[in-house]
Every structure is written in C-alpha cells, then in structure tokens.
Design a protein around this motif. Structure first.
Motif, short mmCIF file in Angstrom:
data_model
loop_
_atom_site.label_atom_id
_atom_site.label_comp_id
_atom_site.label_asym_id
_atom_site.label_seq_id
_atom_site.Cartn_x
_atom_site.Cartn_y
_atom_site.Cartn_z
N LEU A 132 -43.53 -31.09 49.28
CA LEU A 132 -42.39 -30.66 48.80
C LEU A 132 -42.39 -31.95 47.59
CD1 LEU A 132 -40.23 -28.79 51.15
CD2 LEU A 132 -41.01 -28.16 48.33
N THR A 133 -42.24 -33.30 48.52
CA THR A 133 -42.99 -34.66 47.90
C THR A 133 -42.96 -35.05 46.58
OG1 THR A 133 -42.52 -35.56 49.62
CG2 THR A 133 -42.83 -37.14 48.03
N ALA A 134 -44.37 -33.83 46.92
CA ALA A 134 -45.13 -34.74 45.31
C ALA A 134 -44.07 -33.33 44.33
CB ALA A 134 -46.65 -33.56 45.67
N GLY A 178 -38.69 -20.16 55.28
CA GLY A 178 -37.39 -20.66 56.18
C GLY A 178 -37.28 -22.59 55.95
N PRO A 179 -38.63 -22.90 56.85
CA PRO A 179 -38.61 -24.11 57.59
C PRO A 179 -39.16 -24.97 55.15
CG PRO A 179 -39.70 -23.49 58.28
CD PRO A 179 -39.24 -22.07 57.86
N MET A 180 -39.18 -24.64 55.16
CA MET A 180 -39.69 -25.40 53.25
C MET A 180 -37.87 -24.90 53.37
SD MET A 180 -41.70 -23.63 50.04
CE MET A 180 -42.96 -23.27 51.14
N LEU A 181 -36.80 -24.56 52.84
CA LEU A 181 -35.75 -24.65 52.10
C LEU A 181 -35.23 -25.38 53.12
CD1 LEU A 181 -34.94 -20.17 52.37
CD2 LEU A 181 -34.80 -21.82 50.40
N ARG A 182 -35.28 -25.56 54.65
CA ARG A 182 -34.88 -27.03 55.72
C ARG A 182 -35.27 -27.73 54.57
NH1 ARG A 182 -36.37 -24.10 60.18
NH2 ARG A 182 -37.06 -25.67 60.83
N GLN A 183 -36.71 -29.06 54.33
CA GLN A 183 -36.82 -29.44 54.11
C GLN A 183 -37.02 -30.18 52.40
OE1 GLN A 183 -41.29 -29.27 55.50
NE2 GLN A 183 -40.44 -28.02 57.26
N MET A 184 -36.20 -28.84 51.79
CA MET A 184 -36.16 -28.68 50.91
C MET A 184 -34.69 -30.06 50.41
SD MET A 184 -37.15 -25.83 47.95
CE MET A 184 -36.25 -26.28 46.97
N GLU A 185 -34.25 -28.94 51.34
CA GLU A 185 -32.40 -29.40 51.87
C GLU A 185 -32.87 -31.42 52.44
OE1 GLU A 185 -28.59 -28.50 53.34
OE2 GLU A 185 -30.04 -27.76 54.34
N GLN A 186 -33.28 -31.82 52.75
CA GLN A 186 -33.92 -32.77 53.66
C GLN A 186 -34.34 -33.70 52.46
OE1 GLN A 186 -36.00 -32.83 56.54
NE2 GLN A 186 -34.92 -31.08 58.34
N GLY A 212 -29.02 -22.55 58.53
CA GLY A 212 -27.98 -22.58 57.25
C GLY A 212 -28.44 -23.65 56.25
N ALA A 213 -29.27 -23.97 56.09
CA ALA A 213 -29.46 -24.91 54.86
C ALA A 213 -28.69 -24.31 53.48
CB ALA A 213 -31.14 -24.79 54.80
N LYS A 214 -28.99 -25.34 52.66
CA LYS A 214 -27.53 -25.17 51.69
C LYS A 214 -28.51 -24.08 50.44
CE LYS A 214 -24.56 -28.61 52.10
NZ LYS A 214 -23.83 -30.62 51.87
N THR A 215 -29.58 -25.04 50.31
CA THR A 215 -30.94 -24.52 49.87
C THR A 215 -31.01 -23.05 49.35
OG1 THR A 215 -32.41 -25.05 51.04
CG2 THR A 215 -32.47 -26.22 49.05
N LEU A 216 -30.78 -21.84 50.58
CA LEU A 216 -30.53 -20.28 50.54
C LEU A 216 -29.55 -19.96 50.01
CD1 LEU A 216 -31.74 -18.10 52.71
CD2 LEU A 216 -29.38 -18.56 54.05
N ASP A 217 -28.50 -20.80 49.06
CA ASP A 217 -27.84 -20.20 48.41
C ASP A 217 -28.25 -20.56 46.76
OD1 ASP A 217 -25.74 -20.11 50.44
OD2 ASP A 217 -24.59 -21.94 49.39
#
Length: 376
Positions: A213-215, A234-242, A267-272
C-alpha cells in the motif's frame, strides 16, 4: 398370550416395512465449500443454503420415477484449498452421490470439475466466477451466476463513467478467482482510458499490506482494485486509512462483497469508498429473495453472507432435472439439467450450451454508515 405377542410383532414389522417402502429411494446431494479457515463464513453460509434446500425437499415429499425420495446432504470441507478441493471431489465420486453443489472458489472448482466430469457427476457452482471454468468443455459443469467477465467489466465501467477515475492501482491474491477478476478489470479499464499506475500481488493468507500500500500510495492513484476475498480486503481497508488513503476509491468483485467485511475492516472510513459487484440481482430484486431471506434468518441467524440463495437454487435445479427425467441417475438426468427451465429464488434459471447461466444479472454495492446497499 403368545398369539397376541405374535400379532404385535407382525404389526410392528409391517409398520416398519411400510416406512421403508414409503422411502425406498435415497438421493445424495454433495456440497463442498470452505467450512474451516479464513473463508469459513462463506462456506458455512453456503452449506446452510444446501441444508435448507434438502430440508425443504424432504418436507415436500418429492417423488422421482414414481418412488418417494429421501434426500441426504453429503457435506465436505475444502478449506478453499485446491488440493483439498480435488480430494473432496474424489470422495464424493467414490460415495456415488447423485449430484454436487459447489465449490465456492474458482481455484477449487476448476480442478474439481475434471474429477466430476471423469466420474460423470453433474455439479452446479453457486459462486465460482472465473470464466475458465466453463471453457474446458465438460458437459457436467454448470454455473448459477454471472462470471468475472461481467463483474470485472462492470466495475471498470462504473469507475470510468460514474466516478470519473483516471489512475488506478491493482492488487490481486494470485488465486484463480482474484487474478481472473483483476485481469478483466484491468483490460476493460485500460480500454476506457484509465491509467494503471501500479500492480501488486499478495496471497489469500496475508493480513499485512503496509508495504504494497505504501508503494501504491507513492503513485498517487484515485482508486485501488483488489482481486480477492474479504479476509484480506478488511485489513487492507484499515491499513489504507492508517496510511492516509481515506479518499481513495476501493473496488472488488463478489469475493469482498460481504457483510463480514464491515466487521473485518474495523469500521475504517475507507469502507465508505468501497464499490463491489455480485453476479446476480440484489435480494430485494430476486424473484423470491425477500421471503427466502426471512426463512434463512429464522433458521440461521446472523450467518448470511452472499451465496446461500444460489446454493439453494443449485440443489433445487439438480432435483428438478431428476424429477423431469424420472431418474436420479446422473447419466439419465444430465440432458434434462442442460435444458433447465426453472423459476428459482434467485432468477429464472436456464443454461447456455457451455453451462453458463442465461441472461445473468449483476449488481453493484456500496457501504454507507456500516451497511451494505445496492447501487442498481
């Protein structure tokens, strides 16, 4: 006293014999899905759909060729692993089941389809979407929903036409499903003028995506397409928000289009920002979806994911062909299965000559306020 006892014994034997003759035909329906591992929530949902169909069929008192039938479910776990999938398929062949519903994943269904073809047992997948499944020419293979050609293309067109995206990165999990749907998305997106700024790969076991994701972030995409399942989405969406990627759109096929992904994303905002596609109508638009879902929820509370209505219909389609053929022998009823004309819960069901569903629907979904909602 001895005479009375003999009469009682004879009556009991006659009653037992009557029970046996009333159910003098056993029909076994196999089901295979991942009921263990990271994708167990999909597999359990699918198996629930199969059990519901078997229960309904037994309650109806179905007859085949004039004989009353007792249906039995033979359920196997493939853990979403191709090797376990082929082993499960061989086990069902050895058990001489009359038909199979499954498998869930393209990566397990494609190799298993050869085994079913070799042993002459029809199988109907409710969820495997890779187009290659029906390209082997096996007349025992049938699919009950749209394939990835429809899903990947539909998502790409939405990205261009509705969201006006210009630059997209692609990630896939290297499975037959994930890689397949990503390739279709890429091909269609590029043809519509989207620039693919990065392509990354992961596995269907990974949970840490910070490096890829950093790349991707360094390339400045306005969208990310993920070919894979919700256990990674799910974890990918959380880490995108981070990583501060909360405004980046996120796309995927039916593998990520679950209610479970809400929980997995924490509950990551990226889910929206997520848009996903399923190869069928939304429950509200299925011919019998709303009523069926109410019955499902009463029987299996909080277990619904995506595919159980298709599993239910797959079992019903197999039995419908047996009834029309007057036989549960795969060789006899297979031609009737190919000519299916059946009103199911999910759709009016018929098959193309290659086993694909005729006139498949496709639905796009988004997530707003922690709830899944249809876009079309």
């Amino acid at each position: 006293m001895q005479v009375k006892l003999n009469v009682v014994v004879c009556a009991a034997v006659a009653a037992f014999a009557g029970t046996v003759s009333a159910q003098d035909m056993i029909v076994k329906i196999g089901h295979v899905g991942p009921v263990s591992g990271a994708q167990a929530h999909y597999g359990k949902d699918n198996e629930n759909g199969a059990r519901m169909a078997i229960d309904d069929l037994n309650a109806k008192g179905v007859t085949i060729g004039g004989k009353k039938v007792k249906f039995e479910l033979v359920a196997e776990d493939d853990a979403a692993d191709p090797k376990q999938g082929t082993a499960a398929a061989q086990k069902l062949c050895d058990a001489k089941v009359n038909g199979v519903v499954g498998h869930l994943n393209s990566g397990t269904t494609i190799p298993a389809s050869k085994i079913y073809n070799d042993c002459g047992i029809p199988h109907v997948t409710p969820s495997a979407t890779n187009p290659k499944l029906t390209q082997n020419g096996y007349n025992t293979t049938f699919r009950l929903l749209a394939n990835d050609n429809a899903l990947g293309a539909g998502l790409a067109l939405y990205a261009v036409d509705a969201l006006k995206l210009k630059k997209v990165a692609i990630v896939d999990d290297r499975t037959a499903y994930g890689q397949g749907v990503a390739e279709v998305f890429k091909k269609t997106a590029m043809a519509k003028g989207i620039q693919i700024v990065d392509e990354q790969y992961t596995t269907d076991k990974a949970t840490d995506f910070m490096a890829i994701l950093t790349a991707i972030k360094s390339k400045g995409p306005d969208g990310v397409f993920y070919g894979g399942m919700d256990a990674q989405a799910g974890p990918m969406l959380r880490q995108m928000e981070q990583l501060g990627m909360a405004n980046v759109k996120y796309f995927g096929g039916d593998g990520i289009c679950t209610t479970k992904v809400i929980e997995l994303s924490g509950g990551a905002k990226t889910l929206d920002n997520m848009v996903c596609a399923e190869g069928g109508a939304s429950l509200a638009k299925m011919p019998g979806g709303t009523a069926w879902k109410a019955r499902y929820d009463a029987k299996y509370p909080n277990e619904f994911q995506i595919y159980s209505p298709y599993v239910y219909d797959a079992a019903m389609v197999l039995v419908n062909a047996m009834v029309k053929a007057g036989s549960a022998d795969p060789k006899v009823y297979l031609p009737f299965l190919a000519k299916t004309d059946y009103q199911g819960v999910t759709a009016k069901i018929g098959f193309e000559p290659n086993g694909e569903l005729k006139n498949p629907a496709m639905t796009l979904y988004t997530y707003k306020g922690g709830k899944k909602a249809a876009l079309n």
